[in-house]
Write an enzyme that holds these catalytic residues in place. Structure first.
Site, PDB file in Angstrom:
ATOM      1  N   TYR A 154      37.371  35.592  57.146  1.00  0.00           N
ATOM      2  CA  TYR A 154      36.804  34.446  56.446  1.00  0.00           C
ATOM      3  C   TYR A 154      35.538  34.017  57.164  1.00  0.00           C
ATOM      4  O   TYR A 154      35.527  33.902  58.387  1.00  0.00           O
ATOM      5  CB  TYR A 154      37.810  33.290  56.424  1.00  0.00           C
ATOM      6  CG  TYR A 154      37.289  32.014  55.797  1.00  0.00           C
ATOM      7  CD1 TYR A 154      37.012  31.956  54.427  1.00  0.00           C
ATOM      8  CD2 TYR A 154      37.078  30.874  56.553  1.00  0.00           C
ATOM      9  CE1 TYR A 154      36.536  30.788  53.844  1.00  0.00           C
ATOM     10  CE2 TYR A 154      36.604  29.699  55.979  1.00  0.00           C
ATOM     11  CZ  TYR A 154      36.340  29.660  54.630  1.00  0.00           C
ATOM     12  OH  TYR A 154      35.871  28.500  54.056  1.00  0.00           O
ATOM     13  N   ASP A 249      30.768  36.467  63.899  1.00  0.00           N
ATOM     14  CA  ASP A 249      31.150  35.132  63.473  1.00  0.00           C
ATOM     15  C   ASP A 249      32.162  34.607  64.490  1.00  0.00           C
ATOM     16  O   ASP A 249      33.352  34.901  64.400  1.00  0.00           O
ATOM     17  CB  ASP A 249      31.733  35.172  62.058  1.00  0.00           C
ATOM     18  CG  ASP A 249      32.182  33.784  61.598  1.00  0.00           C
ATOM     19  OD1 ASP A 249      32.112  32.838  62.401  1.00  0.00           O
ATOM     20  OD2 ASP A 249      32.606  33.668  60.428  1.00  0.00           O
ATOM     21  N   LYS A 277      33.259  24.832  65.130  1.00  0.00           N
ATOM     22  CA  LYS A 277      34.516  24.303  65.686  1.00  0.00           C
ATOM     23  C   LYS A 277      34.389  23.718  67.096  1.00  0.00           C
ATOM     24  O   LYS A 277      33.987  22.570  67.225  1.00  0.00           O
ATOM     25  CB  LYS A 277      35.613  25.354  65.542  1.00  0.00           C
ATOM     26  CG  LYS A 277      35.846  25.646  64.045  1.00  0.00           C
ATOM     27  CD  LYS A 277      37.007  26.524  63.677  1.00  0.00           C
ATOM     28  CE  LYS A 277      37.187  26.484  62.161  1.00  0.00           C
ATOM     29  NZ  LYS A 277      37.182  27.766  61.498  1.00  0.00           N
TER      30      LYS A 277
HETATM   31  C1  LIG Z   1      36.319  27.994  60.146  1.00  0.00           C
HETATM   32  C2  LIG Z   1      35.526  29.203  60.038  1.00  0.00           C
HETATM   33  C3  LIG Z   1      34.336  29.248  59.301  1.00  0.00           C
HETATM   34  C4  LIG Z   1      33.881  28.107  58.438  1.00  0.00           C
HETATM   35  O1  LIG Z   1      33.584  26.982  59.172  1.00  0.00           O
HETATM   36  P1  LIG Z   1      33.523  25.556  58.406  1.00  0.00           P
HETATM   37  O2  LIG Z   1      33.048  24.620  59.471  1.00  0.00           O
HETATM   38  O3  LIG Z   1      34.912  25.281  57.940  1.00  0.00           O
HETATM   39  O4  LIG Z   1      32.579  25.695  57.286  1.00  0.00           O
HETATM   40  C5  LIG Z   1      33.594  30.400  59.336  1.00  0.00           C
HETATM   41  N1  LIG Z   1      33.980  31.474  60.052  1.00  0.00           N
HETATM   42  C6  LIG Z   1      35.113  31.469  60.767  1.00  0.00           C
HETATM   43  C7  LIG Z   1      35.486  32.673  61.560  1.00  0.00           C
HETATM   44  C8  LIG Z   1      35.939  30.349  60.777  1.00  0.00           C
HETATM   45  O5  LIG Z   1      37.084  30.381  61.451  1.00  0.00           O
END
Ligand SMILES: *Cc1c(COP(=O)(O)O)cnc(C)c1O
Length: 440
Positions: A154, A249, A277
């Site tokens: 994701y 990511d 995060k």
């Molecule tokens: C949470 C997450 C996102 C999206 O971040 P948001 O702040 O919720 O938009 C993208 N990539 C990874 C790997 C994530 O865990």
């Protein structure tokens, strides 16, 4: 031990139940992000009143040991005094200026120092923005349109990333969500996670057309799935060979699996990295960065446009800096991992005692588990895990005040304020929960 009623966290008549019903009237599904709706566990989430260290307390006064931690950001638990004070101090001097501040440079320097692959970094407000912007930049840098992602990873909810379909041989992606134009989804190619040969095949087939490979270096959005030995190194080589950018990511893994991010641990240098995060400490902050030669393509210096009214705002930066500084000590991640390992070993032992097939893993302050016979390595094996057993397990855990993600396809987290007593309480609940899972 008395048998627990296998009831929902918020039974009818509870304040949580009443408040959530009201929420459903005014907010789609009652939530501002879908995972909060507990649809896999009966759709009745506890409504949270406050957090305190490793615990959250719902509006009925029930305490939970929290292993979700706002889905990752809270590396030092809820309302850590140092993080709260940093935000209060910043707030006194103004919430946002839309003009340069010194603190933005402080956090940029910290991030670039912690991540060897990052020479420059730009702050944004969410992980979604970070990945979306990094991909635009990769397309600007290469003059190519296609991107490759892995099934089950994701990367936020930008249109061209809501694609996870296709298995085995890469097919042109199908959108995973209504409202995504097929023309966007077609630009996204999907391959299985942990399969370097599949990645190579797709790169070869679309030679000279792929702008970037984007990947979670440790997957946390199909459950917790670790990269096989050599996989990330292989991706690095492939990206270089085929002239595309490698984007890590690390929105979830950044400052979770190691200081900086997983790239420090696996010693692979991506071209671009996305963070989020933890770097916001619970406030909206994310970032993307990499080589100066690529980052200089961004406006106002270059032709690739990306902007944000609240990007790098003083509160998020203050919370992020405070959160990060608390983890800066030597050995912080190794120490947390050792403590977390005790919890996970305890879970595995109890699963074994109850004869429940169970796979669990730890990486820094990130962890996860599957009710599965064999190691999970990609989306196909994750999806084959035993969901009914997970459900039986979770119902007991929640009733016992252990708060884990309400989906079998999410990672779990650990904070520096979780202590031995929380491990002990969790394991006591788990013993009963595995007994329930063994009945399924
Ligand atoms: C949470 C997450 C996102 C999206 O971040 P948001 O702040 O919720 O938009 C993208 N990539 C990874 C790997 C994530 O865990």
């Amino acid at each position: 031990m008395p048998r627990l009623p296998r009831s929902q966290a918020s039974s009818s008549g509870s304040r949580s139940h009443t408040l959530f019903k009201e929420a459903q009237r005014w907010i789609p599904g009652g939530v501002n992000s879908p995972v909060r709706g507990w649809s896999r566990l009966g759709g009745k989430p506890p409504v949270i009143q406050r957090g305190e260290g490793p615990c959250i307390i719902d509006v009925d006064g029930k305490h939970y040991i929290d292993y979700v931690l706002s889905w990752g950001p809270l590396l030092h638990g809820h309302a850590h005094p140092k993080v709260v004070r940093a935000v209060q101090d910043a707030a006194q001097h103004g919430l946002s200026f839309g003009a340069p501040t010194g603190a933005e440079t402080t956090i940029a320097k910290l991030l670039c120092t912690a991540l060897p692959s990052m020479e420059q970094v730009r702050m944004v407000n969410s992980g979604t923005e970070a990945t979306m912007s990094a991909l635009r930049l990769a397309r600007a840098a290469t003059g190519r349109d296609l991107i490759i992602k892995c099934e089950g990873c994701y990367h936020g909810h930008a249109d061209h990333l809501l694609v996870a379909a296709g298995s085995g041989a890469a097919t042109f992606g199908h959108p995973d969500s209504a409202g995504v134009p097929a023309a966007f989804a077609e630009k996204t190619l999907v391959v299985p996670y942990n399969d370097a040969a599949a990645m190579e095949a797709v790169l070869t087939r679309h030679h000279d057309q792929v702008a970037a490979i984007i990947i979670e270096p440790v997957a946390g959005n199909m459950g917790f799935v670790q990269p096989l030995d050599g996989y990330l190194q292989a991706l690095r080589k492939l990206a270089t060979t085929h002239g595309c950018l490698l984007i890590f990511d690390e929105v979830m893994t950044g400052f979770r699996t190691a200081w900086g991010g997983h790239q420090v641990r696996c010693r692979v240098r991506p071209d671009l990295t996305c963070l989020g995060k933890v770097i916001g400490g619970g406030l909206p902050a994310a970032a993307y960065g990499g080589k100066r030669s690529v980052m200089r393509l961004l406006a106002p210096q270059g032709p690739c446009y990306q902007a944000g009214t609240l990007s790098g705002n003083p509160l998020s930066v203050a919370a992020g800096l405070a959160n990060l500084r608390l983890a800066a000590g030597k050995d912080f991640y190794a120490r947390q991992e050792r403590r977390l390992q005790r919890l996970v070993d305890g879970l595995c032992l109890r699963a074994q005692r109850h004869n429940v097939p169970f796979q669990a893993g730890v990486m820094g302050t990130m962890w996860g588990f599957f009710f599965a016979e064999a190691q999970v390595r990609d989306f196909t094996s994750a999806a084959a895990a035993h969901v009914e057993r997970w459900k039986a397990f979770m119902e007991v855990m929640v009733a016992r005040g252990i708060y884990l993600a309400p989906s079998p396809f999410e990672a779990a987290f650990w904070s520096s304020v979780h202590k031995k007593e929380h491990i002990d309480t969790t394991l006591m609940a788990a013993d009963e929960a595995f007994a329930a899972a063994a009945q399924v």
